[in-house]
Write a protein that holds these residues in place. Structure first.
Motif, mmCIF file in Angstrom:
data_model
loop_
_atom_site.group_PDB
_atom_site.id
_atom_site.type_symbol
_atom_site.label_atom_id
_atom_site.label_comp_id
_atom_site.label_asym_id
_atom_site.label_seq_id
_atom_site.Cartn_x
_atom_site.Cartn_y
_atom_site.Cartn_z
ATOM 1 N N GLU A 698 -60.673 33.572 32.038
ATOM 2 C CA GLU A 698 -60.175 33.746 30.664
ATOM 3 C C GLU A 698 -58.672 33.529 30.567
ATOM 4 O O GLU A 698 -58.113 33.439 29.483
ATOM 5 C CB GLU A 698 -60.506 35.158 30.144
ATOM 6 N N ARG A 699 -57.982 33.468 31.718
ATOM 7 C CA ARG A 699 -56.531 33.267 31.801
ATOM 8 C C ARG A 699 -55.755 34.360 31.071
ATOM 9 O O ARG A 699 -54.670 34.157 30.558
ATOM 10 C CB ARG A 699 -56.105 31.875 31.296
ATOM 11 N N MET A 700 -56.347 35.519 30.991
ATOM 12 C CA MET A 700 -55.635 36.663 30.413
ATOM 13 C C MET A 700 -56.131 37.944 31.057
ATOM 14 O O MET A 700 -57.237 37.990 31.620
ATOM 15 C CB MET A 700 -55.835 36.732 28.904
ATOM 16 N N LEU A 701 -55.282 38.961 31.022
ATOM 17 C CA LEU A 701 -55.649 40.260 31.562
ATOM 18 C C LEU A 701 -55.287 41.320 30.529
ATOM 19 O O LEU A 701 -54.314 41.167 29.793
ATOM 20 C CB LEU A 701 -54.882 40.566 32.852
ATOM 21 N N VAL A 702 -56.081 42.355 30.480
ATOM 22 C CA VAL A 702 -55.737 43.509 29.657
ATOM 23 C C VAL A 702 -55.717 44.703 30.601
ATOM 24 O O VAL A 702 -56.760 45.135 31.099
ATOM 25 C CB VAL A 702 -56.760 43.725 28.524
ATOM 26 N N LEU A 703 -54.508 45.178 30.886
ATOM 27 C CA LEU A 703 -54.350 46.190 31.933
ATOM 28 C C LEU A 703 -54.201 47.570 31.310
ATOM 29 O O LEU A 703 -53.397 47.777 30.401
ATOM 30 C CB LEU A 703 -53.117 45.874 32.776
ATOM 31 N N LEU A 704 -54.989 48.475 31.831
ATOM 32 C CA LEU A 704 -54.972 49.838 31.307
ATOM 33 C C LEU A 704 -54.727 50.789 32.464
ATOM 34 O O LEU A 704 -55.283 50.627 33.555
ATOM 35 C CB LEU A 704 -56.337 50.133 30.656
ATOM 36 N N GLU A 705 -53.897 51.793 32.208
ATOM 37 C CA GLU A 705 -53.677 52.814 33.234
ATOM 38 C C GLU A 705 -54.963 53.609 33.436
ATOM 39 O O GLU A 705 -55.617 53.986 32.457
ATOM 40 C CB GLU A 705 -52.597 53.793 32.777
ATOM 41 N N VAL A 706 -55.318 53.844 34.685
ATOM 42 C CA VAL A 706 -56.471 54.710 34.944
ATOM 43 C C VAL A 706 -56.015 55.885 35.797
ATOM 44 O O VAL A 706 -54.999 55.806 36.477
ATOM 45 C CB VAL A 706 -57.629 53.964 35.652
ATOM 46 N N LYS A 707 -56.762 56.936 35.723
ATOM 47 C CA LYS A 707 -56.411 58.147 36.478
ATOM 48 C C LYS A 707 -56.321 57.828 37.960
ATOM 49 O O LYS A 707 -57.077 57.025 38.481
ATOM 50 C CB LYS A 707 -57.469 59.219 36.250
ATOM 51 N N ASN A 708 -55.377 58.457 38.631
ATOM 52 C CA ASN A 708 -55.261 58.231 40.069
ATOM 53 C C ASN A 708 -56.552 58.623 40.759
ATOM 54 O O ASN A 708 -57.125 59.658 40.463
ATOM 55 C CB ASN A 708 -54.115 59.071 40.623
ATOM 56 N N PRO A 709 -57.021 57.725 41.645
ATOM 57 C CA PRO A 709 -58.283 58.028 42.313
ATOM 58 C C PRO A 709 -58.144 59.287 43.178
ATOM 59 O O PRO A 709 -57.090 59.612 43.617
ATOM 60 C CB PRO A 709 -58.544 56.812 43.181
#
Ligand SMILES: [Zn+2]
Length: 709
Positions: A698-709
């Motif tokens: 898709e040549r795009m990223l949507v980055l979301l913070e996730v809880k630390n594992p």
């Protein structure tokens, strides 16, 4: 979020297609249908409204699971308008009646029709709005209203409109109110009028600027106020559903044309001002046909930032976004591929759009637009487009809570937009494109440097409080009220970047000598226009211990100042420099950098603007880079306190690395919602964490913070 398609512009598509089309639209992942409700069509006989086709379509949409947005199109008027209201034609600047005709892209109904300043025309128009709103306000699947499509009113006119008695009266009343009667006007304009009848609108470039700028300003205000009447009429019937309007582009992009004999004459912002519209509407939007308009990704990003800036805290709709290959007669038009189209869509989401409506579902069937625009059309890419929409629907559904709470971040860098300066440019050039290109040049250089910015309109300067840097390309016109705010802004710690002859004219279009300009009060004076040998002037600026290759145009106006640092000289005089004022700075550029960059990309200006922003604003806490050369663009915001980063890869890179200041993150892990991949931040210099991702197809990223594992 409403992701939809335009469907019906009567009588097309014909009824035999409706059932299957709506089923396919829903199956493709769209949740909304936009329908044009045409005044000329529904009230083909005076006083008799026929909504049978809309009733069926809206009901069918409901059973198919689609919401509807109704575009109430009052500017395609009934054929009987002039018969019922004799003498309601617009008049042009030569006093000629405007001959209306069927609209080129609209099968039935006339344009421009009667002048809406004529009370009898407005009364009929008002009844149309009231009737449509009353009929559908309780439709269970009504999502909202698009109350003015592309803010049209002067399409298919000849010459400049409108000079009918009603409009002239309105113009003179507006002036009287603004200046306090004829005596006040005489004082302000330095004239000796004895009768309002002698106060005429300016209609041509290269005539006295005063009344020409006044009439351009009036046409903007007149459109704003007409929009308000539409809004209030619909709102009175339907207080529940949102009411928005949209231009064919952000209103800043309207530059006007004219005035060769017999041609249509248009003036900048003659369809209103998005910032003013947003002050009373529930939202604003714009049309965008990037492939048709040959816009690259940076053009599109600037456009999105501009309309988002105008919308402020109100709703933002991308009211028409290109669905398929453009249809424009026999001209060659590129197809619309899924990847680029999804980038437009996600750009819209990144700047906070709540409705994105594609134009349109099926290829058009009439006039020059025939064979064009369909998302499901025949340009060879419909299958991949529809598959991409389906995937997007999945992402929107799966992370619905993220989008519901999403807010784009508010930048602390501004680019100053002055409608008065646009009017002045029209007076000189019959068009204000030079001014627009100057703004777009700065905008494109900023987005290509990944410096988020906001467009700041001259009458809406409360936003200055937030800003660290304000760029003022070609801001030739300022008035006292604006100047005071700008001086306060600098004294309070802001950085103002001005180009040649900033504030050299007042809003009456009268030239000020250098000693009478507002910057002179701060101890900074230009020495006058110096001719350059060619169309452009190349020079090097040295600032922050670095060299920048820059290209100016038109002329140079060196500066005098007894303090500050010199960044570049022109002979012995200062061409660029920096002066401390109070707690802030003024950065002087004695030429124009935006247009040259707009016509030809130069890395020098990108680095130069980035340096200014880094020095005088907070350092951006996000940096993105690909493993290969080329542009990577990002937008960001937050959702429920978590960062969301949208990364668009215009380069051929296989991986991207996003570096983010550790302090601005709540988590050390990011997930790309597009590919589903997660990356843990690796320590980088300056307290930053680096996240590396493969670039998905898709040549795009949507980055979301996730809880630390
Ligand atoms: Zn008129």
């Amino acid at each position: 979020m409403q992701i939809g398609v335009q469907y019906y512009r009567p009588p097309f598509p014909n009824e035999r297609y409706w059932k299957d089309d709506l089923k396919n639209i829903r199956a493709a992942g769209f949740n909304t249908l936009q329908l044009w409700v045409l005044w000329g069509w529904v009230e083909a006989q005076p006083g008799r409204f026929d909504f049978a086709d809309y009733d069926r379509l809206i009901e069918l949409a409901n059973t198919t699971g689609l919401k509807v947005v109704l575009s109430a199109i009052a500017e395609v008027q009934p054929l009987w308008i002039h018969r019922e209201i004799p003498g309601s034609e617009m008049l042009n600047h030569l006093g000629q009646k405007i001959v209306s005709s069927n609209r080129n892209e609209c099968h039935f109904g006339i344009t421009p029709g009667g002048c809406f300043d004529n009370p009898a025309v407005w009364e009929r128009m008002r009844i149309f709005f009231r009737t449509v709103a009353g009929r559908y306000k309780d439709a269970p699947n009504l999502y909202g209203w698009d109350a003015w499509n592309e803010l049209r009113w002067n399409v298919h006119t000849q010459g400049l409109v409108c000079f009918c008695g009603h409009t002239l009266k309105y113009f003179r009343e507006w002036l009287g109110e603004k200046y306090g009667g004829l005596d006040g006007l005489n004082r302000a304009w330095q004239r000796r009028y004895i009768n309002w009848d002698d106060v005429s609108p300016g209609w041509a470039a290269n005539r006295p600027f005063t009344e020409t700028m006044a009439f351009q300003h009036f046409l903007t205000v007149r459109a704003n106020e007409h929009g308000r009447k539409r809004y209030e009429t619909i709102k009175a019937e339907d207080p529940v559903h949102p009411i928005t309007m949209h231009g064919g582009a952000p209103s800043m992009y309207y530059c006007g044309t004219g005035n060769d004999f017999g041609d249509q004459i248009l003036t900048p912002m003659d369809r209103g001002n998005d910032w003013d519209l947003a002050s009373y509407l529930d939202g604003v939007g714009c049309s965008s046909f990037p492939k048709w308009g040959r816009q690259d990704w940076a053009d599109f990003a600037v456009r999105m930032n501009t309309i988002r800036s105008a919308a402020g805290q109100k709703r933002l709709w991308l009211s028409e976004l290109q669905g398929g290959r453009a249809g424009q007669g026999f001209s060659q038009q590129g197809p619309v591929q899924a990847v680029e189209q999804q980038h437009w869509l996600w750009n819209g989401i990144a700047v906070g759009a709540e409705a994105i409506l594609f134009w349109c579902w099926k290829d058009e069937v009439f006039t020059t637009e025939a064979g064009g625009f369909g998302v499901s059309g025949f340009d060879g890419y419909a299958a991949e487009r529809l598959a991409a929409f389906k995937a997007t629907e999945g992402l929107l559904e799966k992370y619905r809570n993220v989008w519901d709470a999403y807010r784009p971040s508010r930048p602390d860098i501004g680019v100053y937009f002055s409608p008065q300066s646009a009017y002045l440019h029209w007076c000189n050039n019959k068009c204000s494109e030079t001014y627009l290109n100057a703004l777009l040049g700065y905008g494109k250089a900023l987005v290509r440097s990944n410096v988020p910015f906001e467009m700041i309109e001259e009458e809406h300067l409360d936003e200055l409080k937030r800003l660290k840097v304000l760029f003022m390309p070609r801001a030739l016109v300022t008035d006292k009220k604006t100047e005071k705010k700008l001086v306060d802004y600098v004294s309070g710690g802001g950085t103002l970047v001005v180009e040649s002859e900033c504030g050299a004219f007042d809003s009456r279009g009268i030239y000020r000598y250098p000693e009478n300009r507002f910057l002179n009060k701060l101890g900074i004076r230009e020495v006058g226009r110096r001719t350059i040998d060619k169309d452009t002037v190349k020079f090097q600026a040295v600032a922050d211990k670095r060299r920048f290759d820059l290209t100016g145009s038109q002329w140079v106006t060196p500066w005098l100042s007894d303090r500050g640092q010199t960044w570049a000289r022109y002979g012995k005089e200062i061409l660029a420099g920096e002066v401390a004022i109070g707690k802030g700075k003024v950065i002087l550029l004695g030429t124009y950098l935006g247009e040259t960059y707009f016509s030809k990309r130069g890395r020098g200006l990108e680095a130069f603007l980035k340096m200014i922003c880094a020095r005088f604003a907070q350092r951006p806490d996000v940096e993105v880079a690909g493993n290969r050369k080329g542009d990577i663009y990002f937008q960001d915001g937050t959702s429920g306190g978590k960062h969301v980063f949208f990364v668009f890869c215009e380069s051929k890179c296989e991986t991207v690395t996003v570096k983010i200041s550790k302090h601005s993150l709540r988590s050390q892990t990011l997930t790309d919602l597009v590919s589903g991949k997660t990356a843990k931040g690796i320590k980088h210099q300056n307290d930053a964490l680096a996240f590396k991702f493969n670039v998905p197809e898709e040549r795009m990223l949507v980055l979301l913070e996730v809880k630390n594992p």
